[in-house]
Design a protein around this motif. Structure first.
Motif, PDB file in Angstrom:
ATOM      1  N   LEU A   1       0.839  -1.201   0.000  1.00 24.51           N
ATOM      2  CA  LEU A   1       0.000   0.000   0.000  1.00 24.51           C
ATOM      3  C   LEU A   1       0.876   1.254   0.000  1.00 24.51           C
ATOM      4  O   LEU A   1       1.967   1.267   0.588  1.00 24.51           O
ATOM      5  N   PRO A   2       0.408   2.345  -0.598  1.00 25.12           N
ATOM      6  CA  PRO A   2       1.188   3.587  -0.665  1.00 25.12           C
ATOM      7  C   PRO A   2       1.005   4.469   0.562  1.00 25.12           C
ATOM      8  O   PRO A   2       0.802   5.677   0.457  1.00 25.12           O
TER       9      PRO A   2
ATOM     10  N   ALA B   1      -7.162   5.079   1.896  1.00 29.34           N
ATOM     11  CA  ALA B   1      -7.579   4.078   0.912  1.00 29.34           C
ATOM     12  C   ALA B   1      -8.802   4.555   0.138  1.00 29.34           C
ATOM     13  O   ALA B   1      -8.908   4.347  -1.076  1.00 29.34           O
ATOM     14  N   ALA B   2      -9.714   5.218   0.825  1.00 29.20           N
ATOM     15  CA  ALA B   2     -10.903   5.755   0.152  1.00 29.20           C
ATOM     16  C   ALA B   2     -10.506   6.823  -0.858  1.00 29.20           C
ATOM     17  O   ALA B   2     -11.094   6.926  -1.947  1.00 29.20           O
TER      18      ALA B   2
ATOM     19  N   LEU C   1     -10.773   0.753  -1.536  1.00 32.88           N
ATOM     20  CA  LEU C   1     -11.671  -0.025  -0.695  1.00 32.88           C
ATOM     21  C   LEU C   1     -12.542  -0.925  -1.564  1.00 32.88           C
ATOM     22  O   LEU C   1     -12.836  -0.599  -2.722  1.00 32.88           O
ATOM     23  N   ASP C   2     -12.970  -2.058  -0.992  1.00 28.64           N
ATOM     24  CA  ASP C   2     -13.843  -2.943  -1.762  1.00 28.64           C
ATOM     25  C   ASP C   2     -15.283  -2.439  -1.716  1.00 28.64           C
ATOM     26  O   ASP C   2     -15.571  -1.394  -1.132  1.00 28.64           O
TER      27      ASP C   2
ATOM     28  N   ILE D   1      -1.094   9.673  -2.771  1.00 22.97           N
ATOM     29  CA  ILE D   1      -2.156   8.913  -3.434  1.00 22.97           C
ATOM     30  C   ILE D   1      -2.846   9.774  -4.483  1.00 22.97           C
ATOM     31  O   ILE D   1      -3.135   9.316  -5.592  1.00 22.97           O
ATOM     32  N   VAL D   2      -3.098  11.027  -4.151  1.00 23.79           N
ATOM     33  CA  VAL D   2      -3.675  11.955  -5.129  1.00 23.79           C
ATOM     34  C   VAL D   2      -2.738  12.130  -6.318  1.00 23.79           C
ATOM     35  O   VAL D   2      -3.177  12.289  -7.468  1.00 23.79           O
TER      36      VAL D   2
END
Length: 452
Positions: free
Chosen positions: A70-71, A286-287, A292-293, A333-334
């Motif tokens: 994960l980042p 994560a969102a 997210l799943d 993430i952005v």
């Protein structure tokens, strides 16, 4: 890298991941300047804390990449470092070695919890209103510390008061303390403007801008160092140097207080604040990256929690406070970061920073204080999640929030919030809203106060 990080599967490239890692590091590198300042208040060696912070952040980042891909980068958690220095070591009077031991034990517990679903279950057992209140209260606490470190708020006849420029002229301290206050106020405004304009690395850039302005003031004779009163030269005595030794803090754990009730309370405070912060950060970041799943869950959360727990345990051994996932990771993430390669880049930059300790360690308190105040503002934003119209939820949240800065203690805020929540719900006949964990914590905290 393709085989390990599965870049194509996540719709990213090496170039994108590297740029995302650089972006994340820029937004969180301020911790390398702030953490030594905060933890040195407990008596710890600032240079050793700097090295411990950088190394622990690097190791935890690698673990996040390996365990969860994960980042999301990690470092010493803001708020918990303040609790470490100003509450456990300051207000409660314990040596920093004991505080490190509490962090270590918390990390070991989290490792055990991360092997099961206990950590998520504990998170769900605490009401959402108190989770939000803890974040808001810590924000106020951190901001208050920032104002104090900058000498904007000082001791006064009414317990605290605003710094007086007139008195500083009379006392002959204007060119040291007075100028430092002015520079801190400018730094707050500069950092705020950078945030409003959404400039990457805004907090770090705010620190650097305030520090550079201080250097110009010292060169011009406007700012005059006064080491006897804590105002040192802001001009670095070097740029590049070998990493500072970890010896003063490495494995300095003290288990002599482990059986005391106060130690349990301190460890629980570390544990639950870290719990809320980590799960909230992981979910939020994560969102932000659509990771997210369909049920709103993070598929690789167990590996992420394990990386977080191991980072805390290793950090305590090296000599720094609780290591946790950083919400600033959302900046990377952005920028497109989607895998652990982003975190690996951040880890590499933390290790590179080890060779620039003269720069980071010469940054003055008036330059890092604006960062504390702005971080406090960012944490305060959780206040909108508290249901203020629902009094039985809002009153305990309010008590939790106000106790932290007014009693100068994060743990007291958590204790008063939990006790008031349980008592109010019992009196209102709302026992179905109280989990077994809330009953247990209420009993522990009441027992603590009964023995005080």
């Amino acid at each position: 890298m393709e085989n390990f990080f599965k870049l194509k599967e996540h719709g990213t490239t090496v170039r994108t991941e590297v740029l995302a890692g650089l972006t994340t590091f820029m937004t969180m590198a301020y911790i390398l300047a702030v953490n030594p300042h905060i933890l040195s208040a407990s008596g710890m060696d600032a240079g050793a804390v700097f090295t411990a912070t950088a190394v622990a952040s690097a190791i935890a980042g690698v673990l996040m990449a390996v365990f969860a891909n994960l980042p999301i980068a990690l470092s010493a958690a803001m708020g918990l470092n303040a609790f470490f220095a100003y509450t456990v070591c300051g207000q409660m009077g314990y040596p920093w070695q004991l505080a490190l031991t509490a962090v270590f034990c918390e990390g070991v517990l989290f490792i055990l919890m991360s092997l099961t679903n206990i950590r998520e279950a504990l998170f769900n057992a605490i009401p959402m209103s108190l989770k939000s209140a803890v974040s808001v209260g810590i924000g106020l606490f951190i901001a208050f510390i920032g104002f104090q470190n900058a000498h904007i708020v000082v001791a006064g006849p009414k317990l605290v008061s605003m710094f007086s420029f007139t008195s500083s002229f009379t006392a002959g301290t204007f060119h040291s303390e007075g100028v430092a206050v002015i520079l801190a106020l400018i730094g707050i405004l500069v950092t705020a403007v950078l945030i409003v304009k959404n400039i990457r690395g805004n907090i770090l850039l705010g620190i650097l801008a305030t520090w550079i302005l201080g250097i110009f003031c010292e060169l011009a004779g406007v700012y005059v160092p006064d080491p006897a009163n804590g105002f040192f030269s802001v001009i670095p005595n070097g740029i590049v140097a070998l990493p500072v030794s970890l010896a003063p803090t490495f494995m300095q754990l003290d288990f002599s207080f482990v059986r005391s009730l106060d130690f349990v309370v301190v460890m629980l405070a570390f544990l639950f604040v870290d719990l809320f912060d980590t799960l909230g950060t992981l979910t939020g970041c994560a969102a932000r990256g659509n990771m997210l799943d369909r049920n709103g869950r993070l598929p690789r959360i167990r590996g992420a929690l394990m990386a977080d727990a191991c980072g805390t345990t290793i950090g305590a051994c090296l000599g720094t406070s609780t290591v946790s996932s950083y919400v600033e990771s959302s900046a990377g993430i952005v920028a497109g970061g989607r895998t652990g390669l982003t975190t690996m880049v951040v880890s590499g930059l933390f290790l590179l920073a080890l060779f620039f300790s003269p720069l980071f360690l010469s940054i003055p308190a008036f330059a890092t204080a604006p960062a504390l105040i702005i971080v406090g503002f960012l944490m305060m934003q959780q206040v909108v999640k508290i249901p203020w119209a629902n009094l039985i939820e809002a009153i305990p949240a309010f008590i939790c929030i106000t106790v932290m800065p007014f009693m100068y203690s994060i743990s007291e805020g958590i204790a008063y919030g939990i006790i008031s929540y349980t008592v109010l719900h019992l009196c209102a006949g709302r026992t179905k809203d109280i989990t077994w964990l809330m009953y247990l914590l209420t009993a522990i905290f009441i027992s603590k106060y009964a023995w005080m």
